[in-house]
Design a protein around this motif. Structure first.
Motif, PDB file in Angstrom:
ATOM      1  N   UNK A  37      -9.169   2.354 -24.058  1.00  0.00           N
ATOM      2  CA  UNK A  37      -8.693   3.257 -23.030  1.00  0.00           C
ATOM      3  C   UNK A  37      -8.511   2.651 -21.654  1.00  0.00           C
ATOM      4  N   UNK A  38      -8.736   1.345 -21.520  1.00  0.00           N
ATOM      5  CA  UNK A  38      -8.581   0.674 -20.227  1.00  0.00           C
ATOM      6  C   UNK A  38      -7.155   0.142 -20.097  1.00  0.00           C
ATOM      7  N   UNK A  39      -6.670   0.117 -18.853  1.00  0.00           N
ATOM      8  CA  UNK A  39      -5.384  -0.505 -18.565  1.00  0.00           C
ATOM      9  C   UNK A  39      -5.388  -0.984 -17.122  1.00  0.00           C
ATOM     10  N   UNK A  40      -4.429  -1.838 -16.818  1.00  0.00           N
ATOM     11  CA  UNK A  40      -4.181  -2.251 -15.435  1.00  0.00           C
ATOM     12  C   UNK A  40      -2.764  -1.825 -15.099  1.00  0.00           C
ATOM     13  N   UNK A  41      -2.591  -1.220 -13.925  1.00  0.00           N
ATOM     14  CA  UNK A  41      -1.247  -0.835 -13.521  1.00  0.00           C
ATOM     15  C   UNK A  41      -0.525  -2.039 -12.918  1.00  0.00           C
ATOM     16  N   UNK A  42       0.708  -1.822 -12.494  1.00  0.00           N
ATOM     17  CA  UNK A  42       1.529  -2.921 -11.985  1.00  0.00           C
ATOM     18  C   UNK A  42       0.987  -3.541 -10.696  1.00  0.00           C
ATOM     19  N   UNK A  43       0.045  -2.868 -10.042  1.00  0.00           N
ATOM     20  CA  UNK A  43      -0.584  -3.414  -8.835  1.00  0.00           C
ATOM     21  C   UNK A  43      -1.896  -4.130  -9.152  1.00  0.00           C
ATOM     22  N   UNK A  44      -2.304  -4.105 -10.426  1.00  0.00           N
ATOM     23  CA  UNK A  44      -3.532  -4.765 -10.839  1.00  0.00           C
ATOM     24  C   UNK A  44      -4.762  -3.882 -10.814  1.00  0.00           C
ATOM     25  N   UNK A  45      -4.601  -2.601 -10.456  1.00  0.00           N
ATOM     26  CA  UNK A  45      -5.723  -1.672 -10.398  1.00  0.00           C
ATOM     27  C   UNK A  45      -6.086  -1.210 -11.809  1.00  0.00           C
ATOM     28  N   UNK A  46      -7.370  -1.187 -12.121  1.00  0.00           N
ATOM     29  CA  UNK A  46      -7.847  -0.804 -13.452  1.00  0.00           C
ATOM     30  C   UNK A  46      -8.093   0.701 -13.544  1.00  0.00           C
ATOM     31  N   UNK A  47      -7.712   1.242 -14.676  1.00  0.00           N
ATOM     32  CA  UNK A  47      -7.860   2.667 -14.962  1.00  0.00           C
ATOM     33  C   UNK A  47      -8.462   2.821 -16.357  1.00  0.00           C
ATOM     34  N   UNK A  48      -9.221   3.879 -16.543  1.00  0.00           N
ATOM     35  CA  UNK A  48      -9.717   4.267 -17.858  1.00  0.00           C
ATOM     36  C   UNK A  48      -9.127   5.644 -18.170  1.00  0.00           C
TER      37      UNK A  48
ATOM     38  N   UNK B 131       0.820  -1.217   0.000  1.00  0.00           N
ATOM     39  CA  UNK B 131       0.000   0.000   0.000  1.00  0.00           C
ATOM     40  C   UNK B 131       0.855   1.269   0.000  1.00  0.00           C
ATOM     41  N   UNK B 132       1.877   1.337   0.842  1.00  0.00           N
ATOM     42  CA  UNK B 132       2.740   2.516   0.887  1.00  0.00           C
ATOM     43  C   UNK B 132       3.498   2.719  -0.408  1.00  0.00           C
ATOM     44  N   UNK B 133       4.040   1.638  -0.936  1.00  0.00           N
ATOM     45  CA  UNK B 133       4.757   1.696  -2.218  1.00  0.00           C
ATOM     46  C   UNK B 133       3.819   2.182  -3.324  1.00  0.00           C
ATOM     47  N   UNK B 134       2.623   1.627  -3.366  1.00  0.00           N
ATOM     48  CA  UNK B 134       1.644   2.017  -4.392  1.00  0.00           C
ATOM     49  C   UNK B 134       1.249   3.481  -4.233  1.00  0.00           C
ATOM     50  N   UNK B 135       1.007   3.921  -3.015  1.00  0.00           N
ATOM     51  CA  UNK B 135       0.620   5.316  -2.775  1.00  0.00           C
ATOM     52  C   UNK B 135       1.714   6.267  -3.252  1.00  0.00           C
ATOM     53  N   UNK B 136       2.956   5.954  -2.941  1.00  0.00           N
ATOM     54  CA  UNK B 136       4.061   6.804  -3.391  1.00  0.00           C
ATOM     55  C   UNK B 136       4.162   6.798  -4.917  1.00  0.00           C
TER      56      UNK B 136
END
Length: 141
Positions: free
Chosen positions: A93-104, A15-20
């Motif tokens: 326009x969809x993607x998943x970041x390196x943490x698996x969270x989906x973004x549009x 969580x801390x790594x992802x937040x940063x």
């Protein structure tokens, strides 16, 4: 209710790594507080909580965050950063970041283009073939 609602994102110890990481990608972002269990942070002025909850749950496409972009440079910025280091491109326009969270990652002009009675269907056809949105190609559809 005096405080706004905000999302809590469940991580397996990162969580801390992802937040940063997210704070490095989005403007007007900062870590508000952090302890071994929870990190509170702001992205572009919006509050989020990251929870080091363990491996029981992971992200899926049922929840995604929409980033409305003013121009192609913004689309390129978010697309490049959020797909880096193990992120994955999706369609439309969809993607998943390196943490698996989906973004549009969506151009602000898209609703206007889709709402045009003449060009709207062509714009829809064009964007269905795209991964990262190309505003010029959509505008010329």
């Amino acid at each position: 209710m005096t405080l706004p609602i905000h999302p809590c994102l469940w991580f397996d110890g990162t969580a801390g790594e992802a937040a940063r990481y997210y704070c490095s990608v989005f403007p007007d972002s900062r870590i508000l507080s952090e302890n071994p269990m929870v990190v509170n942070f702001e992205l572009n002025g919006r509050t989020f909580m990251g929870l080091n909850g363990g491996p029981q749950f992971s992200f899926n496409e049922a929840v995604s965050f929409v980033v409305t972009c003013a121009d192609q440079d913004e689309i390129d910025h978010y697309w490049t950063h959020l797909t880096a280091d193990g992120g994955r491109e999706g369609n439309c326009g969809w993607l998943k970041d390196k943490y698996g969270l989906s973004w549009q990652i969506v151009p602000a002009v898209l609703p206007k283009l889709l709402g045009d009675p003449v060009r709207g269907p062509r714009v829809m056809e064009a964007f269905r073939k795209m991964k990262k949105f190309d505003i010029e190609a959509l505008t010329n559809a």
